[in-house]
Design a protein around this motif. Structure first.
Motif, PDB file in Angstrom:
ATOM      1  N   VAL A  65      34.101  33.244  51.432  1.00  0.00           N
ATOM      2  CA  VAL A  65      35.041  33.857  50.485  1.00  0.00           C
ATOM      3  C   VAL A  65      35.174  32.989  49.240  1.00  0.00           C
ATOM      4  O   VAL A  65      35.152  33.494  48.115  1.00  0.00           O
ATOM      5  CB  VAL A  65      36.416  34.091  51.151  1.00  0.00           C
ATOM      6  CG1 VAL A  65      37.475  34.417  50.119  1.00  0.00           C
ATOM      7  CG2 VAL A  65      36.323  35.187  52.182  1.00  0.00           C
ATOM      8  N   ALA A  66      35.309  31.680  49.421  1.00  0.00           N
ATOM      9  CA  ALA A  66      35.433  30.770  48.280  1.00  0.00           C
ATOM     10  C   ALA A  66      34.182  30.828  47.404  1.00  0.00           C
ATOM     11  O   ALA A  66      34.270  30.855  46.167  1.00  0.00           O
ATOM     12  CB  ALA A  66      35.675  29.350  48.768  1.00  0.00           C
ATOM     13  N   PHE A  67      33.017  30.891  48.046  1.00  0.00           N
ATOM     14  CA  PHE A  67      31.759  30.962  47.300  1.00  0.00           C
ATOM     15  C   PHE A  67      31.634  32.280  46.540  1.00  0.00           C
ATOM     16  O   PHE A  67      31.290  32.304  45.353  1.00  0.00           O
ATOM     17  CB  PHE A  67      30.578  30.773  48.262  1.00  0.00           C
ATOM     18  CG  PHE A  67      29.246  30.824  47.597  1.00  0.00           C
ATOM     19  CD1 PHE A  67      28.818  29.796  46.771  1.00  0.00           C
ATOM     20  CD2 PHE A  67      28.400  31.914  47.787  1.00  0.00           C
ATOM     21  CE1 PHE A  67      27.588  29.846  46.146  1.00  0.00           C
ATOM     22  CE2 PHE A  67      27.162  31.973  47.166  1.00  0.00           C
ATOM     23  CZ  PHE A  67      26.758  30.935  46.349  1.00  0.00           C
ATOM     24  N   VAL A  68      31.932  33.391  47.215  1.00  0.00           N
ATOM     25  CA  VAL A  68      31.825  34.710  46.579  1.00  0.00           C
ATOM     26  C   VAL A  68      32.851  34.849  45.451  1.00  0.00           C
ATOM     27  O   VAL A  68      32.540  35.390  44.383  1.00  0.00           O
ATOM     28  CB  VAL A  68      31.968  35.832  47.631  1.00  0.00           C
ATOM     29  CG1 VAL A  68      32.117  37.195  46.973  1.00  0.00           C
ATOM     30  CG2 VAL A  68      30.779  35.831  48.569  1.00  0.00           C
ATOM     31  N   LEU A  69      34.066  34.349  45.666  1.00  0.00           N
ATOM     32  CA  LEU A  69      35.078  34.405  44.605  1.00  0.00           C
ATOM     33  C   LEU A  69      34.632  33.617  43.378  1.00  0.00           C
ATOM     34  O   LEU A  69      34.848  34.051  42.245  1.00  0.00           O
ATOM     35  CB  LEU A  69      36.412  33.856  45.114  1.00  0.00           C
ATOM     36  CG  LEU A  69      37.365  34.845  45.740  1.00  0.00           C
ATOM     37  CD1 LEU A  69      38.609  34.144  46.248  1.00  0.00           C
ATOM     38  CD2 LEU A  69      37.733  35.948  44.791  1.00  0.00           C
ATOM     39  N   SER A  70      34.010  32.470  43.596  1.00  0.00           N
ATOM     40  CA  SER A  70      33.539  31.697  42.452  1.00  0.00           C
ATOM     41  C   SER A  70      32.425  32.441  41.714  1.00  0.00           C
ATOM     42  O   SER A  70      32.384  32.434  40.480  1.00  0.00           O
ATOM     43  CB  SER A  70      33.080  30.307  42.895  1.00  0.00           C
ATOM     44  OG  SER A  70      31.949  30.395  43.723  1.00  0.00           O
ATOM     45  N   LEU A  71      31.536  33.084  42.462  1.00  0.00           N
ATOM     46  CA  LEU A  71      30.480  33.873  41.811  1.00  0.00           C
ATOM     47  C   LEU A  71      31.045  35.068  41.049  1.00  0.00           C
ATOM     48  O   LEU A  71      30.617  35.363  39.930  1.00  0.00           O
ATOM     49  CB  LEU A  71      29.462  34.356  42.843  1.00  0.00           C
ATOM     50  CG  LEU A  71      28.529  33.304  43.441  1.00  0.00           C
ATOM     51  CD1 LEU A  71      27.627  33.937  44.490  1.00  0.00           C
ATOM     52  CD2 LEU A  71      27.702  32.635  42.358  1.00  0.00           C
ATOM     53  N   LEU A  72      32.012  35.748  41.658  1.00  0.00           N
ATOM     54  CA  LEU A  72      32.645  36.883  40.980  1.00  0.00           C
ATOM     55  C   LEU A  72      33.362  36.431  39.713  1.00  0.00           C
ATOM     56  O   LEU A  72      33.312  37.114  38.680  1.00  0.00           O
ATOM     57  CB  LEU A  72      33.624  37.592  41.917  1.00  0.00           C
ATOM     58  CG  LEU A  72      33.014  38.404  43.054  1.00  0.00           C
ATOM     59  CD1 LEU A  72      34.114  38.903  43.992  1.00  0.00           C
ATOM     60  CD2 LEU A  72      32.213  39.563  42.515  1.00  0.00           C
ATOM     61  N   ASN A  73      34.035  35.296  39.782  1.00  0.00           N
ATOM     62  CA  ASN A  73      34.760  34.793  38.612  1.00  0.00           C
ATOM     63  C   ASN A  73      33.819  34.344  37.504  1.00  0.00           C
ATOM     64  O   ASN A  73      34.191  34.370  36.332  1.00  0.00           O
ATOM     65  CB  ASN A  73      35.686  33.651  39.011  1.00  0.00           C
ATOM     66  CG  ASN A  73      36.919  34.147  39.720  1.00  0.00           C
ATOM     67  OD1 ASN A  73      37.352  35.268  39.518  1.00  0.00           O
ATOM     68  ND2 ASN A  73      37.478  33.317  40.572  1.00  0.00           N
ATOM     69  N   VAL A  74      32.603  33.950  37.847  1.00  0.00           N
ATOM     70  CA  VAL A  74      31.646  33.512  36.834  1.00  0.00           C
ATOM     71  C   VAL A  74      30.898  34.694  36.224  1.00  0.00           C
ATOM     72  O   VAL A  74      30.700  34.738  35.010  1.00  0.00           O
ATOM     73  CB  VAL A  74      30.649  32.492  37.442  1.00  0.00           C
ATOM     74  CG1 VAL A  74      29.483  32.240  36.518  1.00  0.00           C
ATOM     75  CG2 VAL A  74      31.364  31.194  37.749  1.00  0.00           C
ATOM     76  N   PHE A  75      30.486  35.662  37.058  1.00  0.00           N
ATOM     77  CA  PHE A  75      29.601  36.716  36.563  1.00  0.00           C
ATOM     78  C   PHE A  75      30.297  38.054  36.282  1.00  0.00           C
ATOM     79  O   PHE A  75      29.968  38.722  35.313  1.00  0.00           O
ATOM     80  CB  PHE A  75      28.451  36.947  37.549  1.00  0.00           C
ATOM     81  CG  PHE A  75      27.530  35.769  37.659  1.00  0.00           C
ATOM     82  CD1 PHE A  75      26.748  35.389  36.588  1.00  0.00           C
ATOM     83  CD2 PHE A  75      27.470  35.023  38.820  1.00  0.00           C
ATOM     84  CE1 PHE A  75      25.898  34.297  36.669  1.00  0.00           C
ATOM     85  CE2 PHE A  75      26.629  33.925  38.910  1.00  0.00           C
ATOM     86  CZ  PHE A  75      25.847  33.564  37.842  1.00  0.00           C
ATOM     87  N   VAL A  76      31.223  38.478  37.128  1.00  0.00           N
ATOM     88  CA  VAL A  76      31.818  39.807  36.992  1.00  0.00           C
ATOM     89  C   VAL A  76      33.089  39.776  36.142  1.00  0.00           C
ATOM     90  O   VAL A  76      33.287  40.649  35.290  1.00  0.00           O
ATOM     91  CB  VAL A  76      32.116  40.404  38.392  1.00  0.00           C
ATOM     92  CG1 VAL A  76      32.800  41.739  38.282  1.00  0.00           C
ATOM     93  CG2 VAL A  76      30.832  40.517  39.197  1.00  0.00           C
ATOM     94  N   LYS A  77      33.920  38.787  36.347  1.00  0.00           N
ATOM     95  CA  LYS A  77      35.210  38.745  35.654  1.00  0.00           C
ATOM     96  C   LYS A  77      35.082  38.743  34.127  1.00  0.00           C
ATOM     97  O   LYS A  77      35.839  39.455  33.458  1.00  0.00           O
ATOM     98  CB  LYS A  77      36.023  37.546  36.137  1.00  0.00           C
ATOM     99  CG  LYS A  77      37.449  37.555  35.672  1.00  0.00           C
ATOM    100  CD  LYS A  77      38.231  36.435  36.315  1.00  0.00           C
ATOM    101  CE  LYS A  77      39.672  36.445  35.892  1.00  0.00           C
ATOM    102  NZ  LYS A  77      40.417  35.368  36.539  1.00  0.00           N
ATOM    103  N   PRO A  78      34.153  37.981  33.531  1.00  0.00           N
ATOM    104  CA  PRO A  78      34.042  38.037  32.062  1.00  0.00           C
ATOM    105  C   PRO A  78      33.701  39.428  31.527  1.00  0.00           C
ATOM    106  O   PRO A  78      34.207  39.827  30.473  1.00  0.00           O
ATOM    107  CB  PRO A  78      32.919  37.042  31.749  1.00  0.00           C
ATOM    108  CG  PRO A  78      32.897  36.122  32.898  1.00  0.00           C
ATOM    109  CD  PRO A  78      33.293  36.930  34.084  1.00  0.00           C
TER     110      PRO A  78
END
Length: 113
Positions: free
Chosen positions: A35-48
């Motif tokens: 979850v921590a890994f996926v959240l970091s990926l989502l925050n880097v690629f999808v959130k912007p």
């Protein structure tokens, strides 16, 4: 190394919050690490991308819509990671707020290194 420590801290906080909050379910610590890994990926690629598309409503709400975007990131992570379930949007909103605040506190306590 710093990134791994931050992910480990986030995973610990996810496990703690899943025990405290009734609507958040985590199968185990390994799932929390994912979850921590996926959240970091989502925050880097999808959130912007989402931030760019929702910029007018974010400005209109004076930035409060960012809380909704964080909740959407939690729900998206829940859809991606098996063994991590969030019961609804309000639970995801509360979870994201508490996780963000607790991460800020832990990173401030442990220092910048």
């Amino acid at each position: 190394m710093k990134l791994l420590i931050r992910m480990f801290i986030t995973a610990i906080l996810v496990v703690i919050l899943s025990h405290v909050m009734k609507g958040v379910h985590v199968a185990g610590f390994t799932t929390a690490l994912i979850v921590a890994f996926v959240l970091s990926l989502l925050n880097v690629f999808v959130k912007p991308v989402i931030l760019i598309f929702t910029l007018p409503i974010t400005v209109l709400t004076l930035g409060l819509f960012l809380l909704c975007i964080n909740a959407i990131m939690i729900l998206l992570c829940s859809a991606i990671v098996g063994g991590f379930y969030v019961d609804g949007f309000l639970i995801a909103l509360l979870f994201s707020i508490i996780l963000s605040v607790s991460q800020s506190l832990m990173f401030a306590i442990l220092g910048k290194n």
